[in-house]
Design a protein around this motif. Structure first.
Motif, PDB file in Angstrom:
ATOM      1  N   ALA A  49       1.011  -0.996  -0.116  1.00 23.86           N
ATOM      2  CA  ALA A  49      -0.161  -0.012  -0.594  1.00 23.86           C
ATOM      3  C   ALA A  49       0.765   1.477  -0.122  1.00 23.86           C
ATOM      4  O   ALA A  49       2.139   1.454   0.253  1.00 23.86           O
ATOM      5  CB  ALA A  49      -0.676  -0.126   0.991  1.00 23.86           C
ATOM      6  N   SER A  50      -0.220   2.490  -0.343  1.00 19.46           N
ATOM      7  CA  SER A  50       0.886   3.491  -0.805  1.00 19.46           C
ATOM      8  C   SER A  50       0.346   4.899  -0.727  1.00 19.46           C
ATOM      9  O   SER A  50      -0.725   4.477  -0.660  1.00 19.46           O
ATOM     10  CB  SER A  50       1.969   4.164  -1.934  1.00 19.46           C
ATOM     11  N   ILE A  51       0.518   5.941  -0.143  1.00 21.58           N
ATOM     12  CA  ILE A  51      -0.737   6.738   0.421  1.00 21.58           C
ATOM     13  C   ILE A  51       0.625   8.178  -0.211  1.00 21.58           C
ATOM     14  O   ILE A  51       1.927   8.529   0.629  1.00 21.58           O
ATOM     15  CB  ILE A  51      -0.300   7.044   1.483  1.00 21.58           C
ATOM     16  N   THR A  52       0.312   8.535  -1.139  1.00 22.56           N
ATOM     17  CA  THR A  52       0.873  10.461  -1.074  1.00 22.56           C
ATOM     18  C   THR A  52       0.972  11.687   0.049  1.00 22.56           C
ATOM     19  O   THR A  52       0.337  11.242   0.561  1.00 22.56           O
ATOM     20  CB  THR A  52       0.177  10.854  -2.549  1.00 22.56           C
ATOM     21  N   SER A  53       1.987  12.277  -0.704  1.00 23.72           N
ATOM     22  CA  SER A  53       1.731  13.589  -0.057  1.00 23.72           C
ATOM     23  C   SER A  53       0.299  14.345  -0.095  1.00 23.72           C
ATOM     24  O   SER A  53      -0.209  14.962   1.152  1.00 23.72           O
ATOM     25  CB  SER A  53       2.655  14.971  -0.452  1.00 23.72           C
ATOM     26  N   ARG A  54      -0.452  13.534  -0.462  1.00 20.08           N
ATOM     27  CA  ARG A  54      -2.204  14.396  -0.834  1.00 20.08           C
ATOM     28  C   ARG A  54      -3.010  13.450  -0.092  1.00 20.08           C
ATOM     29  O   ARG A  54      -3.838  13.570  -0.075  1.00 20.08           O
ATOM     30  CB  ARG A  54      -2.460  15.087  -2.143  1.00 20.08           C
ATOM     31  N   SER A  55      -2.462  12.335   0.515  1.00 18.70           N
ATOM     32  CA  SER A  55      -2.895  11.065   0.814  1.00 18.70           C
ATOM     33  C   SER A  55      -4.208  10.287   0.012  1.00 18.70           C
ATOM     34  O   SER A  55      -4.821  10.054   0.383  1.00 18.70           O
ATOM     35  CB  SER A  55      -3.940  11.915   2.140  1.00 18.70           C
ATOM     36  N   SER A  56      -3.776  10.710  -1.005  1.00 15.94           N
ATOM     37  CA  SER A  56      -3.930   9.389  -2.660  1.00 15.94           C
ATOM     38  C   SER A  56      -3.719   8.310  -1.883  1.00 15.94           C
ATOM     39  O   SER A  56      -2.497   8.328  -1.790  1.00 15.94           O
ATOM     40  CB  SER A  56      -4.103   9.862  -3.947  1.00 15.94           C
ATOM     41  N   THR A  57      -4.776   7.446  -2.166  1.00 16.31           N
ATOM     42  CA  THR A  57      -4.130   5.637  -1.557  1.00 16.31           C
ATOM     43  C   THR A  57      -4.074   4.592  -2.740  1.00 16.31           C
ATOM     44  O   THR A  57      -5.297   5.222  -3.664  1.00 16.31           O
ATOM     45  CB  THR A  57      -4.664   4.913  -0.908  1.00 16.31           C
ATOM     46  N   ASN A  58      -3.362   3.782  -2.545  1.00 22.77           N
ATOM     47  CA  ASN A  58      -3.123   2.348  -3.685  1.00 22.77           C
ATOM     48  C   ASN A  58      -3.049   1.636  -2.776  1.00 22.77           C
ATOM     49  O   ASN A  58      -2.094   1.664  -2.398  1.00 22.77           O
ATOM     50  CB  ASN A  58      -1.856   2.592  -4.463  1.00 22.77           C
ATOM     51  N   TYR A  59      -3.536   0.480  -3.599  1.00 22.75           N
ATOM     52  CA  TYR A  59      -2.621  -1.377  -2.647  1.00 22.75           C
ATOM     53  C   TYR A  59      -2.789  -1.945  -3.149  1.00 22.75           C
ATOM     54  O   TYR A  59      -3.057  -2.016  -4.847  1.00 22.75           O
ATOM     55  CB  TYR A  59      -4.583  -1.187  -2.100  1.00 22.75           C
TER      56      TYR A  59
END
Length: 116
Positions: A49-59
């Motif tokens: 999982a990841s989360i960008t500086s703008r809190s967009s997430t990916n799984y």
């Protein structure tokens, strides 16, 4: 000195939950994309999982609907809430931070073991 320190791993039964934390220091945390990777014995390290500086997430497809990544920029910390754990989630979980402006950084890893 940059440090990413993971915590929260352990042994849990299948169906249980764990919450991993990764506390960062020495970086401008708010501008970094933060991610959780895992590596099981004999397998390649994979992005969970990841989360960008703008809190967009990916799984990863394997954890969608079970895991949730979040961040608290005030605490320089990223979290991974893991629910409905399965034995195949057993791995060492690593925190990583990356940015187009600066170097990438890894934590030392925390072991998660899910028993059947």
């Amino acid at each position: 000195q940059v440090q990413l320190v993971e915590s929260g791993g352990g042994l849990v039964q299948a169906g249980g939950s764990l919450r991993l934390s990764c506390a960062a220091s020495g970086i401008i945390f708010s501008i970094y994309t933060m991610g959780w990777y895992r590596q099981a014995p004999g397998k390649q390290r994979e992005l969970v999982a990841s989360i960008t500086s703008r809190s967009s997430t990916n799984y990863a497809d394997s954890v969608k609907g079970r895991f949730a990544i979040s961040r608290d920029n005030a605490k320089n910390t990223v979290y991974l809430q893991m629910n409905s754990l399965k034995p195949e989630d057993t791995a060492v979980y690593y925190c990583k931070g990356w940015s187009s402006l600066y170097n990438d950084y890894w934590g030392q890893g925390t072991q998660v073991t899910v028993s059947s």
